[in-house]
Scaffold this active site. Structure first.
Site, short mmCIF file in Angstrom:
data_model
loop_
_atom_site.label_atom_id
_atom_site.label_comp_id
_atom_site.label_asym_id
_atom_site.label_seq_id
_atom_site.Cartn_x
_atom_site.Cartn_y
_atom_site.Cartn_z
CG HIS A 80 -2.26 -0.83 1.04
ND1 HIS A 80 -3.27 -0.48 1.58
CD2 HIS A 80 -2.29 -1.97 0.04
CE1 HIS A 80 -4.20 -1.41 1.22
NE2 HIS A 80 -3.58 -2.43 0.49
CE1 TYR B 286 -6.88 4.01 10.29
CE2 TYR B 286 -5.98 4.19 8.04
CZ TYR B 286 -6.07 3.33 9.32
OH TYR B 286 -5.16 2.51 9.41
N PRO C 83 -6.18 0.96 18.01
CG PRO C 83 -7.81 -0.36 17.51
CD PRO C 83 -7.36 0.43 18.47
CE LYS D 3 2.91 3.76 13.67
NZ LYS D 3 2.66 2.98 12.63
CE1 TYR E 247 -2.25 4.24 9.04
CE2 TYR E 247 -0.72 2.92 7.57
CZ TYR E 247 -2.02 3.01 8.21
OH TYR E 247 -2.94 1.90 8.19
P1 RFL Z 1 -0.35 -11.11 22.04
O1 RFL Z 1 -0.98 -11.14 20.66
O2 RFL Z 1 -1.77 -10.68 22.92
O3 RFL Z 1 0.14 -12.52 22.51
C1 RFL Z 1 0.35 -12.62 23.87
C2 RFL Z 1 0.17 -14.23 24.14
O4 RFL Z 1 0.54 -14.63 25.23
C3 RFL Z 1 -0.50 -15.53 25.53
N1 RFL Z 1 -0.61 -15.63 27.08
C4 RFL Z 1 0.16 -16.53 27.97
N2 RFL Z 1 0.76 -17.48 27.99
C5 RFL Z 1 1.32 -17.99 28.90
N3 RFL Z 1 1.10 -17.58 30.13
C6 RFL Z 1 0.22 -16.54 30.50
N4 RFL Z 1 -0.20 -16.30 31.53
C7 RFL Z 1 -0.18 -16.18 29.42
N5 RFL Z 1 -1.19 -14.68 29.20
C8 RFL Z 1 -1.32 -14.69 27.98
C9 RFL Z 1 -1.72 -15.34 25.10
O5 RFL Z 1 -2.57 -16.33 24.91
C10 RFL Z 1 -1.18 -14.90 23.67
O6 RFL Z 1 -1.11 -15.79 22.90
O7 RFL Z 1 0.54 -10.06 22.46
P2 RFL Z 1 2.14 -9.72 21.43
O8 RFL Z 1 2.56 -10.98 21.16
O9 RFL Z 1 2.68 -8.61 22.10
O10 RFL Z 1 1.22 -9.02 20.26
C11 RFL Z 1 0.50 -7.71 20.19
C12 RFL Z 1 -0.44 -7.82 19.25
O11 RFL Z 1 -1.23 -8.94 19.07
C13 RFL Z 1 -1.30 -6.32 19.28
O12 RFL Z 1 -0.52 -5.37 19.40
C14 RFL Z 1 -1.94 -5.87 17.83
O13 RFL Z 1 -2.62 -7.11 17.41
C15 RFL Z 1 -2.81 -4.79 18.05
N6 RFL Z 1 -3.74 -4.54 16.88
C16 RFL Z 1 -2.93 -3.82 15.36
N7 RFL Z 1 -1.57 -3.86 15.56
C17 RFL Z 1 -1.06 -3.46 14.42
O14 RFL Z 1 0.31 -3.20 14.33
N8 RFL Z 1 -1.45 -3.06 13.21
C18 RFL Z 1 -2.88 -3.10 13.10
O15 RFL Z 1 -3.55 -2.92 12.09
C19 RFL Z 1 -3.71 -3.61 14.46
N9 RFL Z 1 -4.93 -3.70 14.32
C20 RFL Z 1 -4.86 -4.55 16.58
C21 RFL Z 1 -5.56 -4.49 15.65
C22 RFL Z 1 -5.57 -5.26 17.86
C23 RFL Z 1 -6.74 -5.19 17.84
N10 RFL Z 1 -7.37 -5.90 19.03
C24 RFL Z 1 -8.60 -6.79 18.83
C25 RFL Z 1 -6.83 -5.60 20.32
C26 RFL Z 1 -7.08 -4.62 15.50
C27 RFL Z 1 -7.64 -5.05 16.83
C28 RFL Z 1 -9.14 -5.20 16.59
C1 PHB Z 2 -7.20 -4.02 10.11
O1 PHB Z 2 -6.86 -4.45 8.98
O2 PHB Z 2 -7.52 -4.93 11.15
C2 PHB Z 2 -6.57 -2.92 10.95
C3 PHB Z 2 -5.96 -2.00 9.61
C4 PHB Z 2 -5.41 -0.61 9.92
C5 PHB Z 2 -5.89 -0.28 11.33
C6 PHB Z 2 -6.43 -1.17 12.43
C7 PHB Z 2 -6.88 -2.52 11.99
O3 PHB Z 2 -5.20 1.08 11.74
#
Ligand code: RFL
Ligand code: PHB
Length: 389
Positions: free
Chosen positions: A72, A200, A292, A296, A384
């Site tokens: 992108h 957005y 989100p 980041k 970004y």
């Molecule tokens: P995670 O992915 O939460 O993984 C942590 C893991 O630890 C396990 N765990 C344990 N294991 C052993 N013992 C325990 N006591 C434990 N407690 C927990 C869990 O089961 C899990 O498997 O953290 P990690 O690895 O630091 O990764 C972070 C990312 O997952 C998170 O920052 C992103 O998903 C955030 N996010 C986005 N980030 C982006 O860079 N770009 C995006 O477009 C973006 N979109 C999003 C997002 C997060 C979202 N949600 C649902 C919070 C969109 C959404 C909707």
């Molecule tokens: C996504 O595709 O899940 C997504 C993309 C951009 C964002 C947050 C989530 O800022």
């Protein structure tokens, strides 16, 4: 049992760290609370910065990403029926890619299997002990039996609700937090994306985002109430609400279909300091959360992994502790900037319950500055695509 680094959490940060350390001959054991299928079933991030893309390549896990990802060159912002594009490529010569967190995680699990590295799933009652001494160890239960692993270091990659951060005494840890008065309702559907770039949308009915995973898989979000019940959001209601928040031409070309995943995520900004306590290092969501809006979360997790990997490799290769001693400081310097960007984009694009008419005028002026001012666009683009490590 003994290993060099115990990694608590088998999400993207734990897996990426494990793979990078493995390539340098450093042994790890990953402890994951859930099953692998459960971890792979979570629909989260979709946008990867160049820094994370480079790390996937360094980790030797980029083959599928390099062929299946979508590049992108920019992103779109809409308000009051108007839509404009911020072209990262033209402004700063850089891009982001669309490749889902699910796919990143799957590729890393596959690589870990191939490398024969140990991952223990469905662990319970993980406790990190003696992290402030030279002989830390981790205890846990699995399949009904108690286990102990002695190690040199513990990487706390267990997300926001994990145990690692809670291991650090209150007298040492300081937490900074902002909870937003709304959430995001997300829908994944097997339909073609409505536009070639992300949109957005700021609208008087609240924020909306049109995103995607590939040519036939779309991801959409609408700002919703914190106490909204998922049952009250039928697919029809979701599509109807989304259409009312995006420009008419976009609404007219939106292809709708049944949702294959639907969830509500609360929005929060959170940072804890420091990210190290003795031989325990926090990484990713265990140490910080962003709303989100700036895409980041996963990307800041990756920059932590970069600094921690560098520090641990320096320690094992040269016996030099400089990298691990400066880990927290280096990681936090970058994180606070990502926090600021995510907070600023959230404020610019959402409707807040207590927004006054003055606040709305300020928000409008902010979006117009971004629309018409190239310097503002360049700042947005740099943030970004991701600040340098
Ligand atoms: P995670 O992915 O939460 O993984 C942590 C893991 O630890 C396990 N765990 C344990 N294991 C052993 N013992 C325990 N006591 C434990 N407690 C927990 C869990 O089961 C899990 O498997 O953290 P990690 O690895 O630091 O990764 C972070 C990312 O997952 C998170 O920052 C992103 O998903 C955030 N996010 C986005 N980030 C982006 O860079 N770009 C995006 O477009 C973006 N979109 C999003 C997002 C997060 C979202 N949600 C649902 C919070 C969109 C959404 C909707
Ligand atoms: C996504 O595709 O899940 C997504 C993309 C951009 C964002 C947050 C989530 O800022």
């Amino acid at each position: 049992m003994r290993t060099q680094v115990v990694i608590v959490g088998g999400g993207p940060s734990g897996l990426l760290l494990g793979q990078l350390l493995h390539l340098k001959g450093i042994e790890t054991v990953i402890l994951e609370r859930k099953t692998r299928d459960y971890v792979l079933g979570r629909i989260r991030a979709g946008i990867l910065e160049t820094g994370l893309v480079d790390m996937m390549r360094e980790a030797g896990v980029s083959k599928r990403m390099d062929t299946e990802c979508f590049i992108h060159h920019g992103t779109c912002i809409s308000y009051d029926g108007e839509m404009f594009d911020i072209n990262f490529q033209k402004l700063i010569g850089e891009n982001v890619i669309v490749y889902g967190q699910t796919e990143v995680t799957r590729d890393l699990y596959d690589a870990r299997d191939t490398a024969g590295c140990r991952t223990v799933f469905e662990v319970e009652d993980v406790e990190i002990r003696d992290a402030d001494t030279d002989n830390p160890f981790v205890t846990f239960n699995v399949d009904g039996s108690a286990r102990r692993i002695d190690c040199d270091f513990v990487a706390g990659c267990d997300g926001f609700h994990g145990v690692s951060r809670k291991t650090i005494p209150d007298t040492v840890l300081k937490e900074y937090e902002k909870v937003y008065p709304f959430g995001w309702l997300g829908v994944l559907s097997e339909t073609p994306p409505v536009h070639e770039e992300l949109i957005y949308a700021n609208s008087e009915r609240g924020f909306a985002l049109c995103s995607m995973r590939n040519d036939s898989l779309s991801r959409y979000y609408v700002q919703c109430g914190l106490n909204d019940d998922l049952q009250e959001w039928s697919d029809d209601r979701f599509w109807d609400e989304l259409k009312r928040r995006v420009p008419e031409a976009i609404a007219d070309s939106l292809v709708t279909g049944p949702s294959i995943e639907k969830s509500i995520a609360p929005l929060r900004s959170f940072v804890c300091e420091p990210m190290r306590w003795g031989r325990l290092f926090l990484c990713g969501d265990a140490a910080h959360i962003v709303p989100p809006t700036g895409a980041k979360g996963l990307n800041t997790a990756a920059s932590d992994v970069h600094y921690l990997n560098e520090g641990l490799v320096q320690y094992y290769r040269d016996g030099d502790t400089h990298g691990i001693d400066t880990y927290s400081e280096k990681a936090l310097a970058r994180i606070w900037k990502a926090e600021r960007f995510s907070w600023a984009t959230t404020n610019m694009l959402h409707r807040f319950p207590d927004q006054s008419e003055f606040d709305l005028k300020m928000q409008r002026a902010e979006i117009e500055s971004l629309h018409y001012n190239e310097t503002a666009q360049r700042w947005f683009a740099q943030n970004y695509v991701g600040l340098p490590y």
